[in-house]
Design a protein around this motif. Sequence first.
Motif, short mmCIF file in Angstrom:
data_model
loop_
_atom_site.label_atom_id
_atom_site.label_comp_id
_atom_site.label_asym_id
_atom_site.label_seq_id
_atom_site.Cartn_x
_atom_site.Cartn_y
_atom_site.Cartn_z
N GLY A 128 -50.89 -39.25 -28.62
CA GLY A 128 -50.32 -39.62 -27.33
C GLY A 128 -48.89 -39.57 -27.03
N LYS A 129 -48.33 -38.55 -27.86
CA LYS A 129 -47.04 -38.32 -27.93
C LYS A 129 -46.39 -37.90 -26.79
CE LYS A 129 -46.22 -37.95 -32.83
NZ LYS A 129 -46.02 -36.91 -34.01
N ARG A 130 -45.25 -38.29 -26.22
CA ARG A 130 -44.18 -37.51 -25.43
C ARG A 130 -43.63 -36.31 -26.03
NH1 ARG A 130 -42.76 -40.17 -20.43
NH2 ARG A 130 -43.70 -41.93 -20.19
N VAL A 131 -43.15 -35.34 -25.41
CA VAL A 131 -42.30 -34.24 -25.87
C VAL A 131 -41.02 -34.15 -25.42
CG1 VAL A 131 -44.57 -32.88 -26.62
CG2 VAL A 131 -43.42 -32.57 -24.52
N THR A 132 -40.11 -33.74 -26.21
CA THR A 132 -38.62 -33.66 -25.70
C THR A 132 -38.51 -32.40 -25.04
OG1 THR A 132 -38.14 -32.68 -28.13
CG2 THR A 132 -37.60 -34.78 -27.43
N ARG A 133 -39.27 -31.22 -25.19
CA ARG A 133 -39.37 -30.07 -24.44
C ARG A 133 -40.91 -29.64 -24.12
NH1 ARG A 133 -37.36 -26.49 -29.04
NH2 ARG A 133 -37.61 -24.74 -27.59
N PRO A 134 -41.04 -28.99 -22.95
CA PRO A 134 -42.34 -28.77 -22.68
C PRO A 134 -42.72 -27.58 -23.83
CG PRO A 134 -40.74 -27.45 -21.43
CD PRO A 134 -40.13 -28.68 -22.13
N PHE A 135 -44.31 -27.62 -23.89
CA PHE A 135 -44.84 -26.55 -24.84
C PHE A 135 -45.62 -25.65 -24.37
CE2 PHE A 135 -47.70 -30.12 -24.95
CZ PHE A 135 -48.73 -29.74 -24.66
N VAL A 136 -45.87 -24.54 -25.03
CA VAL A 136 -47.09 -23.78 -24.43
C VAL A 136 -47.83 -23.25 -25.91
CG1 VAL A 136 -47.45 -21.15 -24.06
CG2 VAL A 136 -46.12 -22.57 -22.80
N SER A 137 -49.01 -23.35 -25.79
CA SER A 137 -49.84 -22.71 -26.94
C SER A 137 -50.69 -21.57 -26.40
CB SER A 137 -50.95 -23.80 -27.23
OG SER A 137 -50.20 -24.88 -28.16
N ILE A 138 -50.34 -20.25 -27.14
CA ILE A 138 -51.45 -19.12 -26.56
C ILE A 138 -52.60 -18.92 -27.23
CG2 ILE A 138 -50.94 -16.52 -26.83
CD1 ILE A 138 -47.99 -16.89 -26.49
N THR A 139 -53.48 -18.77 -26.52
CA THR A 139 -55.05 -18.34 -27.03
C THR A 139 -55.45 -17.45 -26.40
OG1 THR A 139 -56.15 -19.82 -25.12
CG2 THR A 139 -55.31 -21.09 -27.21
N PHE A 140 -56.41 -16.68 -27.23
CA PHE A 140 -56.96 -15.40 -26.72
C PHE A 140 -58.67 -15.71 -27.01
CE2 PHE A 140 -53.11 -14.16 -28.32
CZ PHE A 140 -52.58 -13.23 -27.51
N ASP A 141 -59.48 -15.39 -25.91
CA ASP A 141 -60.72 -15.43 -25.99
C ASP A 141 -61.42 -14.08 -26.42
OD1 ASP A 141 -60.59 -18.15 -25.62
OD2 ASP A 141 -61.87 -18.08 -23.53
N ASP A 142 -62.52 -14.04 -27.27
CA ASP A 142 -63.47 -12.98 -27.40
C ASP A 142 -62.98 -12.07 -28.73
OD1 ASP A 142 -64.64 -14.00 -25.39
OD2 ASP A 142 -64.10 -12.61 -23.86
N GLY A 143 -61.61 -12.08 -28.97
CA GLY A 143 -61.26 -11.26 -30.15
C GLY A 143 -61.28 -9.86 -30.16
N TYR A 144 -60.80 -9.32 -28.90
CA TYR A 144 -60.71 -7.89 -28.72
C TYR A 144 -59.78 -7.44 -29.82
CZ TYR A 144 -63.29 -8.80 -24.66
OH TYR A 144 -64.23 -9.44 -23.59
N ASP A 145 -59.80 -6.03 -30.16
CA ASP A 145 -58.95 -5.57 -31.24
C ASP A 145 -57.60 -5.12 -30.62
OD1 ASP A 145 -59.63 -3.15 -29.88
OD2 ASP A 145 -60.49 -2.00 -31.46
N ASN A 146 -57.45 -5.18 -29.31
CA ASN A 146 -56.27 -4.88 -28.83
C ASN A 146 -55.36 -6.14 -28.88
OD1 ASN A 146 -56.49 -6.64 -26.44
ND2 ASN A 146 -57.79 -4.77 -25.51
N ILE A 147 -55.73 -7.32 -29.30
CA ILE A 147 -55.09 -8.48 -29.46
C ILE A 147 -54.24 -8.14 -31.03
CG2 ILE A 147 -55.06 -10.87 -30.23
CD1 ILE A 147 -57.50 -11.16 -28.55
N PHE A 148 -54.99 -7.59 -31.81
CA PHE A 148 -54.26 -7.31 -33.00
C PHE A 148 -53.32 -6.14 -33.06
CE2 PHE A 148 -54.30 -4.52 -37.22
CZ PHE A 148 -53.82 -5.73 -37.81
N PHE A 149 -53.70 -5.16 -32.01
CA PHE A 149 -52.74 -3.81 -32.06
C PHE A 149 -51.60 -3.97 -31.11
CE2 PHE A 149 -57.01 -2.08 -33.67
CZ PHE A 149 -56.44 -1.68 -34.86
N ASN A 150 -52.01 -4.85 -30.08
CA ASN A 150 -50.84 -4.74 -28.86
C ASN A 150 -50.21 -6.25 -29.14
OD1 ASN A 150 -51.50 -2.23 -28.27
ND2 ASN A 150 -53.02 -2.75 -26.57
#
Length: 256
Positions: free
Chosen positions: A81-103
């Motif tokens: 339940g922490k506060r943060v000093t800077r806003p964050f972003v977490s990047i996620t990908f669904d399904d695992g397409y190979d263009n995630i790896f290549f691009n």
Amino acid sequence: MCGKWKNIRRWFSKYVLQPIFHPILGEVWLFHSITDHFTRIPDLRLCEVSPTRFEALIQDALKKNVQFISLDELYAILSQGKRVTRPFVSITFDDGYDNIFFNAYPILKKYNIPFCVFVAPKLATGECKISYEEERPTMSYDILRELIKDALFTIGAHSVHHVELNKLSEIELYKELLQSKNELEVQLNKQINYMAYPFGSYSNTVIELAEKLGYKMAFAAWGSAIRLNNYNLMTLPRVIKTEHEDDINQYRNSLI
């Protein structure tokens, strides 16, 4: 008059009380396919983002002093339940397409940004396909094993066969949640702590069983920013990023 006061209370709650008592901590971004070759199916284009657009989103966030964090870091913040000093972003990908790896992966490496890919094992082996996505090859276990060497990469579960979990019997649900976790752990020699619900479909039964099987966080397929003391670790919202929507302005208004 009653309707007018309801609108005023709603406005006051959203724009005055919520920012005070539930300030925005950050966002989890959801991507599917990072490609310049968009599908011919109009509805599926919402799941596709060009590499140029993908990098522009990252650059815009960095200019605003946003911190990109891994899911392990996200869990540490939210579970305490922490506060943060800077806003964050977490990047996620669904399904695992190979263009995630290549691009996407070269861009993420360029900026040293952590990311998570939620994988359905039978998509990785080619034993099943999402019925409308034959044109999109998925990452094999060989590619996933290459990615797992990088500390920036987190692997998450996405059921075994990419099915709507809330429509399964209890036995089928148990198999989908447990086997997806177990198979990924065996194949990649990595503990699986996180999952995303395929199609964003879940129920109380799905949530309870996922917790019992050892998942620490689970993600929906839609939503908005994560706010202080106003979230459930097993139904965390994600912001879908698209190619044509003016997401940068939306992002600026919600986080900064």
